[in-house]
Design a protein around this motif. Structure first.
Motif, PDB file in Angstrom:
ATOM      1  N   MET A   1       0.837  -1.209   0.000  1.00  0.00           N
ATOM      2  CA  MET A   1       0.000   0.000   0.000  1.00  0.00           C
ATOM      3  C   MET A   1       0.866   1.252   0.000  1.00  0.00           C
ATOM      4  O   MET A   1       1.892   1.292   0.686  1.00  0.00           O
ATOM      5  N   ARG A   2       0.461   2.257  -0.718  1.00  0.00           N
ATOM      6  CA  ARG A   2       1.246   3.493  -0.771  1.00  0.00           C
ATOM      7  C   ARG A   2       1.037   4.287   0.517  1.00  0.00           C
ATOM      8  O   ARG A   2      -0.002   4.165   1.168  1.00  0.00           O
ATOM      9  N   PRO A   3       2.004   5.131   0.877  1.00  0.00           N
ATOM     10  CA  PRO A   3       1.859   5.923   2.106  1.00  0.00           C
ATOM     11  C   PRO A   3       0.546   6.702   2.180  1.00  0.00           C
ATOM     12  O   PRO A   3      -0.083   6.758   3.233  1.00  0.00           O
ATOM     13  N   ARG A   4       0.111   7.276   1.060  1.00  0.00           N
ATOM     14  CA  ARG A   4      -1.139   8.046   1.082  1.00  0.00           C
ATOM     15  C   ARG A   4      -2.319   7.157   1.492  1.00  0.00           C
ATOM     16  O   ARG A   4      -3.183   7.544   2.265  1.00  0.00           O
ATOM     17  N   GLU A   5      -2.324   5.933   0.948  1.00  0.00           N
ATOM     18  CA  GLU A   5      -3.414   5.007   1.284  1.00  0.00           C
ATOM     19  C   GLU A   5      -3.346   4.572   2.741  1.00  0.00           C
ATOM     20  O   GLU A   5      -4.365   4.418   3.410  1.00  0.00           O
ATOM     21  N   LEU A   6      -2.127   4.392   3.242  1.00  0.00           N
ATOM     22  CA  LEU A   6      -1.982   4.024   4.651  1.00  0.00           C
ATOM     23  C   LEU A   6      -2.497   5.146   5.553  1.00  0.00           C
ATOM     24  O   LEU A   6      -3.234   4.909   6.504  1.00  0.00           O
ATOM     25  N   LEU A   7      -2.118   6.385   5.225  1.00  0.00           N
ATOM     26  CA  LEU A   7      -2.576   7.522   6.032  1.00  0.00           C
ATOM     27  C   LEU A   7      -4.106   7.575   6.044  1.00  0.00           C
ATOM     28  O   LEU A   7      -4.734   7.759   7.090  1.00  0.00           O
ATOM     29  N   ALA A   8      -4.696   7.373   4.861  1.00  0.00           N
ATOM     30  CA  ALA A   8      -6.155   7.415   4.761  1.00  0.00           C
ATOM     31  C   ALA A   8      -6.777   6.304   5.606  1.00  0.00           C
ATOM     32  O   ALA A   8      -7.764   6.517   6.307  1.00  0.00           O
ATOM     33  N   ARG A   9      -6.172   5.122   5.561  1.00  0.00           N
ATOM     34  CA  ARG A   9      -6.722   3.984   6.308  1.00  0.00           C
ATOM     35  C   ARG A   9      -6.625   4.228   7.820  1.00  0.00           C
ATOM     36  O   ARG A   9      -7.579   4.029   8.556  1.00  0.00           O
ATOM     37  N   TRP A  10      -5.461   4.700   8.269  1.00  0.00           N
ATOM     38  CA  TRP A  10      -5.288   4.945   9.715  1.00  0.00           C
ATOM     39  C   TRP A  10      -6.269   6.016  10.202  1.00  0.00           C
ATOM     40  O   TRP A  10      -6.860   5.891  11.262  1.00  0.00           O
ATOM     41  N   LEU A  11      -6.426   7.079   9.399  1.00  0.00           N
ATOM     42  CA  LEU A  11      -7.339   8.155   9.815  1.00  0.00           C
ATOM     43  C   LEU A  11      -8.770   7.650   9.891  1.00  0.00           C
ATOM     44  O   LEU A  11      -9.509   7.962  10.823  1.00  0.00           O
ATOM     45  N   SER A  12      -9.159   6.845   8.909  1.00  0.00           N
ATOM     46  CA  SER A  12     -10.561   6.404   8.852  1.00  0.00           C
ATOM     47  C   SER A  12     -10.925   5.562  10.070  1.00  0.00           C
ATOM     48  O   SER A  12     -12.087   5.475  10.443  1.00  0.00           O
ATOM     49  N   ARG A  13      -9.928   4.949  10.703  1.00  0.00           N
ATOM     50  CA  ARG A  13     -10.205   4.143  11.900  1.00  0.00           C
ATOM     51  C   ARG A  13     -10.547   4.995  13.115  1.00  0.00           C
ATOM     52  O   ARG A  13     -11.154   4.533  14.055  1.00  0.00           O
TER      53      ARG A  13
END
Lengths: 286, 308
Positions: A1-13
């Motif tokens: 996963m790209r960093p942008r996608e990881l950031l989005a995933r962590w925030l959404s939690r």
């Protein structure tokens, strides 16, 4: 996963549904609109919409981070920092536009934004573009901004020329920032830095002021001549953490004279052999 | 007692001032954007200034345990340079929604020229659109007319009086301002001798509803302790503590707190000290009441002098 996608995933939690809806909409707008204003208004609004809680990460998340981008360590990020960097990364398919947008954002940044933008340094495309921005950031008088670049950030060790690297390490000592969270501290050690640090130690001694034991970490590998005398002085007269630091530094040296100095300290030599001494230990916990 | 100085240009002040203000119980300040004592010649200079209000100055204040907020806007004097004004107004949206920006201001009239009027109106529209509180500077010359015009124009542009602070009032303007439902701020100027005394009379006559005080300290002769000193005088003259508290603290918080960017919990319940919050001195006033009548002795800084 790209960093942008990881950031989005962590925030959404962790952010509320309303904040999530706002972030999704803003991200889409930044990606598609081509207007500067969409980026800077969204980035400004992040603290109001997303808040400033710690970014909650598990050990698995940290592993994902370093797999996604080698050396990336987001363990001290906050939600607002994650959201701001994520919004900037919406432009990653157009590196020139991202660079332009980031430069404008930095020129009008508030304190919290500055820390966020610099923490994002290892994630922006075309990495060498940002050396001047990073060194400019290090000229700050605000410790938190300085540490956003210097600490837990692989960017400086990967991109900085020697002069910039050496100035960053020396300034860390000047502003009272710890050295051990600097990524690449050992691999970027160099003779010129060792000399600068010993000169700095002499200035401090002349003024009757304490010298951080961490300083010797960047001296050990290249210590020779008078530098070994400095280490000898610390080993003999220093406080316990300073003596431990001198021992660790001498242990790293390839000079026979360094080994000879250590032999006169059997207790230290034993601790070193047992692996009881470490650089992280010798400074008070963060 | 705790105090807020809701109009003070800290960029023009020294760290000695920050120390004395913190010692006297000032917990928060609002720094509105204004001119430098001489006119700027280009918008780049304005941009760097606005950046310092949300950046360096905020950090500087935090080192002394003082919370720094700001108001962003184009002041009336520089509105008269049409080319500069147009560029600066275009820059404002970059700052207006940042953290800690509690109002659009200080804006309004100085010479009451058409150029000032144009910029004032453009910024009122911006405030309306972004749902912001507005800080209005009233002119020193032809004050009464200028004050009334400022309020009429704000109403004309759809601003709710309860979200507009009319600053630099005096005995001649206060009734109009209160009757129209706006907030009335008073600036305490030193060396007018009557400054603080007059404020006591105003408090006696008009009470504490929608009235508050500030120092407007800048690079000129001014007193960054004007708010705590006035509080002290009011208490000595028998104004009730709860009224003094509203005039020197609570009302400014209520007025600018409408922005959502300034909360009492910012200083009563600060985040733990860490590297991200940037706030190194936020426990200074915890559990300790600063007293206005007993300014703390300043530390002997000579002991700490070092060569860097």
């Amino acid at each position: 996963m790209r960093p942008r996608e990881l950031l989005a995933r962590w925030l959404s939690r962790q952010i509320p549904a309303e904040a999530q809806a706002w972030l999704d909409k803003s991200a889409a707008q930044v990606r598609s609109s081509g207007k500067d204003a969409d980026l800077y208004l969204a980035v400004s609004l992040v603290t109001r919409k997303v808040g400033k809680a710690d970014l909650m990460l598990t050990e698995a998340d940290l592993r994902d981070a370093s797999t996604s981008r080698n050396g990336w360590d987001p363990r001290q990020w906050s939600a607002d920092q994650a959201a701001r960097v994520m919004l900037i990364l919406e432009l990653e398919s157009d590196p020139s536009r991202l660079a332009r947008g980031l430069e404008q954002l930095c020129n009008t940044a508030d304190v919290g934004e500055q820390a966020a933008f610099y923490r994002g340094l290892p994630l922006y495309p075309e990495q060498p573009r940002y050396v001047a921005r990073a060194t400019e950031g290090l000229r700050t008088n605000m410790k938190a901004v300085f540490e956003a670049i210097a600490h837990r950030n692989p960017y400086p060790s990967e991109q900085f020329p020697e002069l910039a690297w050496n100035q960053m390490v020396l300034k860390a000592l000047f502003v009272g920032a710890l050295l051990w969270p600097i990524v690449g501290l050992d691999s970027r050690a160099n003779p010129e830095l060792a000399r600068m640090l010993c000169d700095y130690a002499h200035e401090r001694w002349s003024a009757g002021r304490p010298v951080s034991p961490e300083l010797w970490r960047c001296v050990g590998l290249y210590a020779s001549g008078t530098m070994l005398q400095d280490l000898e002085r610390v080993l003999k007269k220093g406080t316990e953490p300073e003596r431990a630091a001198a021992a660790l530094a001498l242990h790293a040296s390839r000079e026979p004279a360094a080994a000879a100095l250590l032999e006169r300290e059997p207790a230290m030599t034993k601790s070193l052999a047992r692996g009881d001494l470490s650089w992280e230990q010798i400074v008070a916990p963060h | 007692m705790r105090f807020i100085d809701p109009h003070i240009h800290m960029s023009a002040r020294t760290t000695d001032d920050y120390e004395r203000m913190a010692a006297a119980g000032v917990v928060a300040v609002i720094e509105p954007a204004f001119w430098l004592g001489q006119p700027r010649t280009n918008s780049g200079s304005y941009l760097d200034y606005l950046s310092s209000l949300v950046g360096w100055e905020r950090f500087r204040a935090a080192q002394f345990g003082i919370h720094h907020y700001c108001a962003i806007g184009l002041n009336a004097k520089e509105a008269n340079n049409a080319a500069l004004a147009e560029e600066v107004i275009a820059l404002l949206p970059r700052y207006l929604l940042k953290e800690g920006v509690v109002a659009l201001g200080e804006i309004g009239y100085d010479d009451q020229t058409p150029a000032e009027d144009k910029c004032y109106r453009a910024q009122l529209d911006m405030a309306k659109e972004l749902d912001m509180v507005v800080m209005v500077h009233t002119p020193h010359r032809d004050k009464k007319t200028g004050t009334v015009t400022s309020m009429k124009v704000a109403e004309e542009h759809g601003l709710a009086p309860g979200r507009v602070i009319i600053d630099h009032n005096n005995e001649e303007t206060v009734e109009d301002v209160l009757n129209r439902g706006f907030w009335a701020a008073f600036t305490l100027y030193p060396h007018t001798k009557m400054g603080n005394e007059r404020m006591v009379e105003i408090a006696r006559r008009y009470g504490s509803e929608r009235i508050f005080v500030d120092s407007s300290s800048d690079w000129g002769v001014s007193d960054p302790l004007a708010v705590p000193k006035t509080a002290k005088l009011m208490l000595e003259r028998g104004i009730k503590t709860e009224d003094v508290d509203k005039i020197c603290y609570g009302n400014a918080l209520a007025a600018y707190g409408q922005s959502g960017q300034m909360k009492e919990s910012d200083w009563l319940d600060p985040a733990p000290i860490d590297q991200r919050t940037l706030f190194e001195g936020n426990s200074v006033l915890r559990g300790q009441q600063a007293r206005v009548d007993e300014l703390q002795q300043m530390p002997d800084r000579l002991k700490d002098v070092v060569f860097k």
